[in-house]
Design an enzyme around this catalytic site. Structure first.
Site, PDB file in Angstrom:
ATOM      1  N   CYS A   1       0.871  -1.174   0.000  1.00 44.26           N
ATOM      2  CA  CYS A   1       0.000   0.000   0.000  1.00 44.26           C
ATOM      3  C   CYS A   1       0.905   1.220   0.000  1.00 44.26           C
ATOM      4  CB  CYS A   1      -0.902  -0.021   1.236  1.00 44.26           C
ATOM      5  SG  CYS A   1      -1.861   1.496   1.498  1.00 44.26           S
TER       6      CYS A   1
ATOM      7  N   CYS B   1      -0.482   3.658  -6.485  1.00 47.60           N
ATOM      8  CA  CYS B   1      -1.421   3.002  -5.571  1.00 47.60           C
ATOM      9  C   CYS B   1      -1.628   1.604  -6.120  1.00 47.60           C
ATOM     10  CB  CYS B   1      -2.746   3.762  -5.502  1.00 47.60           C
ATOM     11  SG  CYS B   1      -4.028   2.912  -4.534  1.00 47.60           S
TER      12      CYS B   1
END
Length: 272
Positions: free
Chosen positions: A73, A183
């Site tokens: 992440c 992302c």
């Protein structure tokens, strides 16, 4: 230790892109994946909250005996990497530097865009990571609705294209030739992003490069798995809706995700 699983964590399903790349490159390794769906999305949340949520999930993975941690992440990587490397005795791999490394190799003009959550872009983590390549010019852009699309299973259609065009137009105007998908959710929207950016723009994601880092650490440390028995792959989620996570996982990476277990993290007081 060599037979222990690799622990992978994301706020939701985005990190499955990284898990898939690790499975492709290291098919003999066991994997334990945790999606922190209770607190997803991380992007718009205060960095102090992201830091606490991330450490709570990483603690859970370490308690389950993983031999290496992957923070799959970008928002969490920017918020908690230093803490994690100080807190845990196992190696910690993140996703920002691998993407930067690939982008530096890919660009022809030195004009690189990076898209990410509000939290990732505000952290300036990519500006810091690209600082070692001073000849590059970086154009960051937050795309907050992209995670929402993926977490609800929407990856195509008129609304996705409309929002993508709105977010990406400044990067088209900047004439970037390389775009970092900052992302791990964003590769699931690669079709729409590529369509809007047009031919000639290379899209760079961190999944394959992160898997290479994991491979290198395991081999150099001498703790890759050699057991001839089939590896185990387990998926866990912190939220209340395991079926939703399972449906998305089936859609995005296939039917090999047959079960998602619900887990609870501990609570950390970082003020102590």
């Amino acid at each position: 230790m060599t037979d222990a699983p690799i622990g992978i964590f994301d706020s939701g399903v985005g990190g499955l892109t990284v898990a898939r790349a690790i499975r492709d490159q290291l098919p003999n390794e066991s994997i334990l994946y945790v999606g922190d769906t209770t607190h997803s999305p991380y992007g718009p949340k205060p960095i102090a909250d992201v830091r606490r949520y991330s450490l709570e999930v990483l603690d859970l993975l370490v308690e389950q005996g993983v031999k290496l941690l992957v923070i799959a992440c970008n928002t969490a990587s920017s918020a908690v990497l230093r803490d994690a490397r100080e807190r845990y005795a196992v190696p910690v791999v993140e996703v920002i530097q691998p993407a930067v490394r690939r982008a530096v190799a890919a660009t022809r003009t030195g004009r690189v865009g990076v898209i990410g959550t509000v939290g990732t872009i505000a952290s300036r983590a990519y500006e810091d990571a690209f600082a070692a390549a001073p000849d590059l010019r970086l154009f960051p852009r937050a795309c907050p609705r992209f995670v929402e699309f993926v977490e609800t299973g929407v990856t195509s259609g008129d609304e996705v294209l409309r929002v993508a065009a709105e977010y990406l137009q400044p990067l088209r105007d900047a004439d970037v030739d390389t775009l970092v998908l900052g992302c791990t959710h964003y590769p699931f929207l690669e079709g729409a992003i590529s369509y809007v950016m047009g031919e000639g723009v290379s899209l760079v994601s961190s999944d394959i490069e992160t898997a290479k880092d994991v491979y290198r650490i395991l081999v150099s440390g001498g703790f890759e798995r050699h057991d001839s028995a089939p590896p185990t792959v387990r998926y866990e989620a912190t939220g209340l809706d395991a079926e939703h996570f399972l449906r998305l996982a089936h859609r995005f990476i296939g039917p090999e995700v047959s079960q998602v277990d619900l887990v609870q993290t501990g609570v950390i007081d970082l003020s102590l």
